[in-house]
Design an enzyme around this catalytic site. Structure first.
Site, PDB file in Angstrom:
ATOM      1  N   SER A   1      54.761  44.033 -83.923  1.00  0.00           N
ATOM      2  CA  SER A   1      54.270  42.720 -84.333  1.00  0.00           C
ATOM      3  C   SER A   1      55.049  41.589 -83.650  1.00  0.00           C
ATOM      4  O   SER A   1      55.087  41.493 -82.440  1.00  0.00           O
ATOM      5  CB  SER A   1      54.335  42.621 -85.857  1.00  0.00           C
ATOM      6  OG  SER A   1      53.605  41.527 -86.345  1.00  0.00           O
TER       7      SER A   1
ATOM      8  N   ASP B   1      50.939  36.356 -82.484  1.00  0.00           N
ATOM      9  CA  ASP B   1      52.162  37.141 -82.295  1.00  0.00           C
ATOM     10  C   ASP B   1      51.825  38.385 -81.480  1.00  0.00           C
ATOM     11  O   ASP B   1      50.716  38.523 -80.964  1.00  0.00           O
ATOM     12  CB  ASP B   1      52.806  37.487 -83.646  1.00  0.00           C
ATOM     13  CG  ASP B   1      51.962  38.431 -84.477  1.00  0.00           C
ATOM     14  OD1 ASP B   1      50.737  38.491 -84.257  1.00  0.00           O
ATOM     15  OD2 ASP B   1      52.521  39.128 -85.350  1.00  0.00           O
TER      16      ASP B   1
ATOM     17  N   ASP C   1      51.090  41.509 -81.960  1.00  0.00           N
ATOM     18  CA  ASP C   1      49.928  42.365 -82.236  1.00  0.00           C
ATOM     19  C   ASP C   1      48.735  41.573 -82.748  1.00  0.00           C
ATOM     20  O   ASP C   1      47.746  42.152 -83.192  1.00  0.00           O
ATOM     21  CB  ASP C   1      50.288  43.491 -83.205  1.00  0.00           C
ATOM     22  CG  ASP C   1      50.566  43.006 -84.617  1.00  0.00           C
ATOM     23  OD1 ASP C   1      50.939  41.831 -84.788  1.00  0.00           O
ATOM     24  OD2 ASP C   1      50.414  43.809 -85.556  1.00  0.00           O
TER      25      ASP C   1
ATOM     26  N   ASP D   1      48.120  39.779 -85.369  1.00  0.00           N
ATOM     27  CA  ASP D   1      47.697  39.699 -86.772  1.00  0.00           C
ATOM     28  C   ASP D   1      48.188  38.404 -87.416  1.00  0.00           C
ATOM     29  O   ASP D   1      47.967  38.170 -88.600  1.00  0.00           O
ATOM     30  CB  ASP D   1      48.128  40.926 -87.579  1.00  0.00           C
ATOM     31  CG  ASP D   1      49.636  41.065 -87.754  1.00  0.00           C
ATOM     32  OD1 ASP D   1      50.397  40.297 -87.121  1.00  0.00           O
ATOM     33  OD2 ASP D   1      50.065  41.959 -88.514  1.00  0.00           O
TER      34      ASP D   1
END
Length: 452
Positions: free
Chosen positions: A103, A244, A246, A248
């Site tokens: 992440s 960010d 990833d 999400d």
């Protein structure tokens, strides 16, 4: 929180904390769990994706070895946002989805998130069961499958388009004549965000979209929006959108370069939904970190705020329990339950631009009525062992308890461990800016002194 799983999967420095051995054991354990829970399924399929970290290849190989040795079939969908894995898992009726990503963490870290067949993150109970299997592999591996009974890995990167097309369809009309700067953090959104906004005819400037395996989240993306702010102002764009690693999370920037956090984005989206009659029960879920100024804004608009513990899984739990359609975190995790099963930065950004287009108001105007109370957040670096026992320290707890008693009507104090990083987070907020800041500093210095 378990032995391996934190608040958002398994995470740590790649090859040191999150080792090949750990990923292999997870592959065995998850494969065994899926076999046990689907005894009549001849061919059990999982979806796997990753962000752009160089260590993703290593971890993917280890996971694949463990899973296929247990007879599991893997469709690898390539570099894709985490919510893309969740979406494809549900659409393809796979038994699980696996995302290899840490992440917003630094490039040296990596992580493994697992989704169930409905695209939701695993429950604590299932994670505990998988951890038990990881620690008791002798029994699991006692009777290995015959060589012609093992599973198979295949590339299925075209399935990315199913997710991309779905995102495009979530918007009515287009974004013609809206000038947007995207910061894709050299991460999982580097392709998807650009593709979707181009499909919707936005005027685009894209930065940090050249991943090399080592530059993900490096001075870019939702945790470092400074450069995005300058680019938005320099290009005279309508707004900027930062994801960010990833994708999400979403953080936005208005035309003057001001950073707009997740809470404010949720506030704008929630009011837009209320005005359209789609904000079910007129409720929003955020976390204990949300600013009291944000809560006041919602109240003024007849929207009730429900608070959950920090972590998007806990936000989602409360959303499901209370039948709420929007929730999220100050950090930019935003869950739109009518559209997705988990936080989706690209989806949230589409819905934000949709509100801007439909209201005819720019982002600065929309956010101007949300007035934050002074808030200070300090992250104290503490190793993972001490992080998990910080609240057993009598000196620290005594100081916090006394401060709570003394300033209970003036300052809200929240001290908690990070679920994903070796940090203790100290947050204070209230009307007196100097007092708020001093209290946070005093608590942070004490934690530093006692635990380091």
């Amino acid at each position: 929180m378990g032995r391996y799983f934190g608040t958002d999967g398994i995470r740590g420095e790649a090859n040191r904390e999150l080792t090949v051995d750990k990923a292999l054991r997870l592959g065995y354990a998850l494969g065994y769990y899926l076999k046990n829970n689907n005894p009549n399924e001849e061919k059990i399929k999982v979806i796997m994706g990753s962000d752009t970290r160089i260590s993703g290849y290593m971890l993917r190989s280890a996971l694949t070895a463990g899973l296929t040795s247990m007879g599991i079939y893997i469709d690898f969908v390539g570099v894709i946002p985490t919510p893309g894995v969740a979406y494809i898992t549900k659409q393809k009726k796979a038994k699980a989805g696996i995302m290899i990503s840490a992440s917003h963490n630094p490039a040296k870290d990596n992580g493994i998130k697992i989704f169930n067949l409905e695209g939701y993150k695993l429950s604590d109970e299932i994670e505990n069961q998988i951890e038990d299997y990881m620690d008791n592999l002798d029994k699991i591996l006692a009777n290995p499958l015959a060589g012609d009974k093992v599973g198979k890995f295949k590339y299925a990167e075209d399935e990315y388009f199913q997710y991309k097309n779905y995102l495009t369809q979530c918007v009515k009309g287009n974004f013609k004549d809206i000038k947007i700067v995207l910061d894709t953090a050299n991460g999982a959104a580097y392709r998807a965000a650009k593709d979707v906004f181009l499909d919707l005819r936005a005027e685009l400037v894209v930065i940090n979209d050249a991943p090399n395996g080592r530059n993900i989240n490096v001075k870019c993306g939702s945790t470092h929006p400074d450069i995005l702010s300058k680019v938005v102002v320099g290009y005279e764009a309508d707004l900027g959108l930062a994801y960010d690693g990833d994708a999400d999370r979403l953080i936005a920037v208005d035309k003057f370069g001001n950073v707009i956090d997740g809470d404010k984005i949720i506030g704008i989206l929630a009011l837009g939904m209320k005005n359209k009659g789609t904000l079910k029960n007129n409720k929003v879920v955020t976390t204990v970190m949300s600013n009291i100024g944000f809560e006041k804004y919602l109240k003024e608009n007849s929207i009730e705020l429900l608070r959950a513990n920090v972590g998007d899984r806990y936000v989602l739990e409360k959303m499901l329990a209370e039948d709420v359609v929007i929730g999220g975190e100050q950090s930019g995790h935003i869950i739109l339950k009518d559209y997705a099963t988990t936080g989706d930065g690209v989806l949230s950004s589409l819905k934000l631009v949709e509100v801007i287009r439909d209201t005819g108001k720019d982002l600065h105007e929309l956010v101007s009525s949300i007035k934050d109370a002074p808030q200070t957040l300090i992250n104290v670096k503490v190793d993972n062992i001490k992080k998990n026992t910080w609240d057993k320290n009598e000196i620290i707890m005594s100081f916090i308890n006394e401060a709570n008693k003394k300033y209970k009507d003036e300052v809200r104090i929240l001290v908690r461990k990070s679920g994903t990083e070796p940090l203790i987070r100290v947050m204070t907020e209230g009307d007196d800016k100097q007092l708020v800041h001093k209290l946070a500093e005093d608590i942070a210095h004490l934690i530093e002194k006692e635990l380091n």
